[in-house]
Design a protein around this motif. Sequence first.
Motif, PDB file in Angstrom:
ATOM      1  N   LEU A   1      -4.215 -36.158  24.258  1.00  0.00           N
ATOM      2  CA  LEU A   1      -4.013 -36.231  22.819  1.00  0.00           C
ATOM      3  C   LEU A   1      -2.765 -37.022  22.449  1.00  0.00           C
ATOM      4  CD1 LEU A   1      -4.828 -32.492  22.057  1.00  0.00           C
ATOM      5  CD2 LEU A   1      -6.351 -34.448  21.819  1.00  0.00           C
ATOM      6  N   GLY A   2      -2.071 -37.558  23.425  1.00  0.00           N
ATOM      7  CA  GLY A   2      -0.822 -38.275  23.172  1.00  0.00           C
ATOM      8  C   GLY A   2       0.347 -37.302  23.184  1.00  0.00           C
ATOM      9  N   ASN A   3       1.578 -37.833  23.180  1.00  0.00           N
ATOM     10  CA  ASN A   3       2.796 -37.012  23.202  1.00  0.00           C
ATOM     11  C   ASN A   3       2.795 -36.026  24.363  1.00  0.00           C
ATOM     12  OD1 ASN A   3       3.645 -38.313  20.863  1.00  0.00           O
ATOM     13  ND2 ASN A   3       2.735 -36.767  19.540  1.00  0.00           N
TER      14      ASN A   3
ATOM     15  N   VAL B   1     -13.017 -42.794  24.412  1.00  0.00           N
ATOM     16  CA  VAL B   1     -12.208 -42.299  23.293  1.00  0.00           C
ATOM     17  C   VAL B   1     -13.124 -41.484  22.389  1.00  0.00           C
ATOM     18  CG1 VAL B   1     -10.802 -42.940  21.308  1.00  0.00           C
ATOM     19  CG2 VAL B   1     -10.642 -44.253  23.424  1.00  0.00           C
ATOM     20  N   VAL B   2     -12.704 -40.243  22.082  1.00  0.00           N
ATOM     21  CA  VAL B   2     -13.526 -39.333  21.294  1.00  0.00           C
ATOM     22  C   VAL B   2     -12.689 -38.698  20.188  1.00  0.00           C
ATOM     23  CG1 VAL B   2     -15.128 -38.767  23.167  1.00  0.00           C
ATOM     24  CG2 VAL B   2     -13.045 -37.439  22.894  1.00  0.00           C
ATOM     25  N   THR B   3     -13.364 -38.236  19.152  1.00  0.00           N
ATOM     26  CA  THR B   3     -12.721 -37.486  18.080  1.00  0.00           C
ATOM     27  C   THR B   3     -12.987 -36.012  18.322  1.00  0.00           C
ATOM     28  OG1 THR B   3     -13.085 -39.296  16.534  1.00  0.00           O
ATOM     29  CG2 THR B   3     -12.595 -37.131  15.590  1.00  0.00           C
TER      30      THR B   3
ATOM     31  N   VAL C   1      -8.439 -35.094  15.632  1.00  0.00           N
ATOM     32  CA  VAL C   1      -7.612 -36.133  16.243  1.00  0.00           C
ATOM     33  C   VAL C   1      -8.455 -36.923  17.238  1.00  0.00           C
ATOM     34  CG1 VAL C   1      -5.445 -34.879  15.972  1.00  0.00           C
ATOM     35  CG2 VAL C   1      -6.793 -34.533  18.018  1.00  0.00           C
ATOM     36  N   GLU C   2      -7.975 -38.129  17.548  1.00  0.00           N
ATOM     37  CA  GLU C   2      -8.633 -38.936  18.562  1.00  0.00           C
ATOM     38  C   GLU C   2      -7.908 -38.758  19.874  1.00  0.00           C
ATOM     39  OE1 GLU C   2      -9.367 -43.022  17.794  1.00  0.00           O
ATOM     40  OE2 GLU C   2     -10.922 -42.580  16.328  1.00  0.00           O
TER      41      GLU C   2
END
Length: 150
Positions: free
Chosen positions: A25-27, A55-57, A9-10
């Motif tokens: 990670l969002g949410n 921003v990283v994966t 994920v990003e």
Amino acid sequence: MSLEVGNKVEGKITGLAKFGAFIDLGNNKTGLVHISEVSDKFVEDINDELKVGQVVTVQILSIDDNGKIALSMRNREKEAEEKKEQPKPEYKKRETSNRRPSKPFNKKQSNNSQDFDSLMNDFLKESETRLSSLRKNTENKRGGRGGRRS
């Protein structure tokens, strides 16, 4: 995308610490990339590799019962390929014809007629003798138990 172990994920770096980087990670989910998981090479200072806001994966390594998410930025596919490519070492069998027969490690061990209780009794007697000898030596060096009285 749901957060599952193994997924890539990003995320955005929200904070850096000596031990790793916190990734949004969002949410309302945040994970941690430990410093050992930042790169395939040794990272002494995480600030040399990452910046807040970048921003990283990342790959999800684990999610524990408390909701803590362990992340990695290392290239795990590359590691798996390298392990597959490495040839297994070949071992030569020793010729056993020239070897001497092995001897028992301890003479007491070779005498199987003694049972455990007798071995334990012998050990206790020997250790008590050693302890009493040790006590005598330390008492003599300290000048005895009672000390001198004039």
